[in-house]
Design a protein around this motif. Structure first.
Motif, PDB file in Angstrom:
ATOM      1  N   VAL A 176       0.889  -1.177   0.000  1.00 30.02           N
ATOM      2  CA  VAL A 176       0.000   0.000   0.000  1.00 30.02           C
ATOM      3  C   VAL A 176       0.925   1.225   0.000  1.00 30.02           C
ATOM      4  O   VAL A 176       1.842   1.301   0.819  1.00 30.02           O
ATOM      5  N   PRO A 177       0.750   2.155  -0.924  1.00 32.05           N
ATOM      6  CA  PRO A 177       1.645   3.325  -0.927  1.00 32.05           C
ATOM      7  C   PRO A 177       1.546   4.095   0.400  1.00 32.05           C
ATOM      8  O   PRO A 177       0.506   4.053   1.055  1.00 32.05           O
ATOM      9  N   ILE A 178       2.625   4.771   0.747  1.00 30.23           N
ATOM     10  CA  ILE A 178       2.584   5.558   2.004  1.00 30.23           C
ATOM     11  C   ILE A 178       1.567   6.691   1.859  1.00 30.23           C
ATOM     12  O   ILE A 178       0.810   6.984   2.773  1.00 30.23           O
ATOM     13  N   GLU A 179       1.572   7.299   0.695  1.00 28.66           N
ATOM     14  CA  GLU A 179       0.618   8.393   0.467  1.00 28.66           C
ATOM     15  C   GLU A 179      -0.473   7.912  -0.485  1.00 28.66           C
ATOM     16  O   GLU A 179      -0.169   7.547  -1.621  1.00 28.66           O
ATOM     17  N   THR A 180      -1.690   7.947  -0.019  1.00 27.58           N
ATOM     18  CA  THR A 180      -2.801   7.536  -0.896  1.00 27.58           C
ATOM     19  C   THR A 180      -3.749   8.704  -1.150  1.00 27.58           C
ATOM     20  O   THR A 180      -4.803   8.531  -1.751  1.00 27.58           O
ATOM     21  N   ASP A 181      -3.379   9.871  -0.678  1.00 28.85           N
ATOM     22  CA  ASP A 181      -4.199  11.064  -0.918  1.00 28.85           C
ATOM     23  C   ASP A 181      -3.249  12.182  -1.373  1.00 28.85           C
ATOM     24  O   ASP A 181      -2.436  12.676  -0.578  1.00 28.85           O
ATOM     25  N   GLU A 216      -3.787  15.211  -2.177  1.00 28.17           N
ATOM     26  CA  GLU A 216      -4.023  16.537  -1.592  1.00 28.17           C
ATOM     27  C   GLU A 216      -3.275  16.637  -0.263  1.00 28.17           C
ATOM     28  O   GLU A 216      -2.637  17.660   0.033  1.00 28.17           O
ATOM     29  N   ILE A 217      -3.337  15.571   0.524  1.00 25.27           N
ATOM     30  CA  ILE A 217      -2.640  15.556   1.812  1.00 25.27           C
ATOM     31  C   ILE A 217      -1.134  15.591   1.572  1.00 25.27           C
ATOM     32  O   ILE A 217      -0.402  16.316   2.230  1.00 25.27           O
ATOM     33  N   GLU A 267      -0.121  19.104   0.730  1.00 24.77           N
ATOM     34  CA  GLU A 267      -0.201  19.962   1.921  1.00 24.77           C
ATOM     35  C   GLU A 267       1.022  19.771   2.812  1.00 24.77           C
ATOM     36  O   GLU A 267       1.595  20.740   3.323  1.00 24.77           O
ATOM     37  N   VAL A 268       1.396  18.497   3.019  1.00 29.33           N
ATOM     38  CA  VAL A 268       2.517  18.195   3.907  1.00 29.33           C
ATOM     39  C   VAL A 268       3.835  18.677   3.290  1.00 29.33           C
ATOM     40  O   VAL A 268       4.699  19.211   3.988  1.00 29.33           O
ATOM     41  N   ALA A 287      -6.447  19.102  -7.654  1.00 28.46           N
ATOM     42  CA  ALA A 287      -7.829  19.592  -7.560  1.00 28.46           C
ATOM     43  C   ALA A 287      -8.714  18.952  -8.628  1.00 28.46           C
ATOM     44  O   ALA A 287      -9.921  18.773  -8.440  1.00 28.46           O
ATOM     45  N   PRO A 332      -0.109   4.716   5.136  1.00 29.68           N
ATOM     46  CA  PRO A 332       0.259   5.130   6.492  1.00 29.68           C
ATOM     47  C   PRO A 332       0.545   6.629   6.623  1.00 29.68           C
ATOM     48  O   PRO A 332       0.195   7.244   7.628  1.00 29.68           O
ATOM     49  N   THR A 373      -0.713   9.038   4.742  1.00 33.37           N
ATOM     50  CA  THR A 373      -1.995   9.731   4.618  1.00 33.37           C
ATOM     51  C   THR A 373      -2.784   9.599   5.918  1.00 33.37           C
ATOM     52  O   THR A 373      -3.346  10.579   6.422  1.00 33.37           O
TER      53      THR A 373
END
Lengths: 426, 105
Positions: A110-115, A117-118, A121-122, A199, B45, B47
């Protein structure tokens, strides 16, 4: 990344990735792992790899905005993030600044980032922490230096136009300022594009152009620097070449000492605040020491330019302009002959010579009538405060601008006596 | 144009809050989301970590237990309202879809 050293078990690379360009780091580390090199230690400037069995593994870079390169231990947030990632099979392999690097041996993790937009932001929050302020400071410093170099050039363009050393230094300052600025501008462009893409339901974009510019910046700077040193040495200024080499060596020594001190204090568990304080104080002390040492070198050393017989004309030239200067024994005058080879630069250079400024004082001039009597196309008498004291004479013949100075009477006789241009070979 | 924070919830936000209707350890949420969606939705993780931080700051969840680095959370009233509103929004969307699609048939 530039590979600098290879041993049997370890390999080192100069880190030249942009902090926000997670994609480039991930791809590069995956490529290295496939070739049998696993990232072993990540430092701000140098990345260490160890030999391993070639493997297809996944790397991911995420960000912890509260992290700092001065932290002796990972912050609570970094540790919690690492715990979350461990749950999904991601093992932390290192960090630099706010970027946290993880590896996963699983086939389809599972990728660490799945969003997206988040993620964006980070990254924005992390960049605001130290990368943007550091780049702004660097740009201000570069702009200040470039402004000083350009001001000197605008005041007396022939000086730089007739010397490859001058031309290279001038263009280096402009190019270096543009490249450093490009990093920051590139980030903002990347951010805006990514924001738009996210977006619309897409992913963050690839900062391809700025990545390419950044990758070639360091080799270009090294080549430029070597060229400047060679030009200075070749133009009879070995002292200046040595000065620049010492300056660069001092700078690299400073960076190494600062980095080692920071790492040592971290290993001793010294807090972020104290480490930063030591870093800043040490930086200031070393900068003063370096400037003092270089000043001492200039004052006591061989001088920036080599000593030369003044009666032996010095010739400096490029494809744009050529200068010949020196002194004559009879009549006892100083002279400078300028030939502007690029026609489109002639009027500007001539105007600068005619309207020279000495500090805040403006040089005045008056042209002499019938200059042909004395063998010139035009003759100007130039003075600063009082016309009784001539500062210099400017004679124009064909494409040559000849400046003559010396004792008032001798210089005037040299000009008005005729034959001086012949004597100077014009 | 980026949307207003938490005015609508993404699928991942929705399921994280749904998991937190009862007390749950942060790290267990990833598995729980996978379980209740039959693996259709996965939360990374990074996110998850950042969303929990944002939910906390927005007062949509609160910490219930801290054991070392292991933290447990539960949804607050504000979070529950946001979750219900999102659910109603999806229901309205679904209703609109069926009304129009059936009308065409």
């Amino acid at each position: 990344m530039k590979e600098v050293k290879e041993k049997a078990r370890y390999r080192y690379e100069l880190a030249d990735n942009l902090l926000f360009d997670y994609e480039a780091v991930e791809k590069h580390l995956e490529k290295m792992a496939a070739k049998g090199w696993r990232i072993d230690k990540i430092n701000t400037n140098l990345w260490k790899y160890r030999k391993a069995k070639p493997a297809k593994v996944k790397y991911a870079v995420t960000y912890a905005p509260d992290a700092s390169v001065f932290d002796p231990h990972p912050t609570m947030n970094q540790q919690t993030l690492a715990d979350f990632c461990a749950q999904a099979g991601w093992v932390k392999v290192g960090d630099w600044s706010q970027a946290q690097v993880f590896v996963n041996e699983r086939e389809n993790p599972v990728p660490i980032e799945t969003d997206e937009e988040i993620r964006l932001e980070v990254i924005k929050k992390s960049m605001k922490k130290s990368w943007i302020p550091a780049n702004v400071m660097l740009i201000l410093l570069m702009v200040f230096n470039a402004w000083r170099t350009i001001s000197r050039f605008v005041k007396d363009p022939v000086q730089d136009l007739s010397s490859y050393w001058g031309l290279l230094t001038l263009t280096f300052m402009i190019v270096a300022t543009a490249l450093v600025s490009a990093n920051l501008i590139g980030y903002f462009i990347w951010f805006k594009k990514s924001e738009k893409s996210v977006a619309a339901g897409g992913t963050c974009t690839s900062p391809r152009i700025i990545r390419l510019i950044n990758r070639w910046s360091l080799p270009a700077a090294v080549i430029y620097f070597v060229a400047i040193i060679m030009a200075a040495a070749g133009e009879g200024a070995p002292g200046a070449a040595m000065y620049m080499i010492l300056y660069m060596a001092g700078f690299l020594l400073m960076v190494t000492i600062l980095s080692k001190t920071k790492e040592y204090l971290k290993s001793r568990g010294v807090s972020r605040g104290k480490n930063i304080a030591v870093f800043v104080v040490l930086d200031i002390i070393m900068a003063f020491a370096m400037v003092s040492a270089l000043t001492a070198f200039v004052l006591s050393g061989p001088g920036l330019t080599a000593d030369k017989d003044p009666y032996e004309p010095t010739v400096k030239g490029t494809f744009l302009a050529e200068r010949t200067y020196g002194e004559l024994a009879d009549p006892e005058i100083g002279y400078e002959i300028t030939e502007i080879k690029a026609d489109w630069l002639y009027d500007w250079c001539f105007d600068k010579k005619l309207n020279e400024k000495l500090g805040s004082m403006q040089m005045k001039h008056e042209s002499l009538e019938n200059p042909h009597i004395w063998g010139a196309d035009a003759i100007y008498e130039c003075w600063i405060h009082n016309r009784d004291y001539t500062y210099k004479w400017i004679l124009v013949k064909d494409k040559y601008i000849v400046e003559i100075w010396g004792d008032d009477e001798i210089a005037e006789n040299a000009v008005k006596g005729g034959g001086i241009l012949d004597k100077l070979g014009i | 144009m980026p949307r207003e924070k938490f005015q609508t919830l993404t699928e991942q936000m929705f399921y994280i809050l749904l998991c937190l209707r009862k007390e749950c350890c942060g790290m267990d949420i990833m598995e729980e989301v996978g379980r209740i969606t039959d693996g259709r939705v996965s939360v990374g993780p990074g996110t998850l970590y950042n969303l929990l931080e944002q939910f906390l700051r927005a007062g949509m969840i609160r910490e219930t237990k801290v054991e070392g680095r292991k933290k447990s959370y539960i949804m607050t009233q504000k979070g529950a309202v946001a979750l219900r509103e999102e659910c109603e929004r999806i229901q309205r969307q679904t209703a609109d879809y069926w009304r129009l699609v059936r009308g065409e048939d």
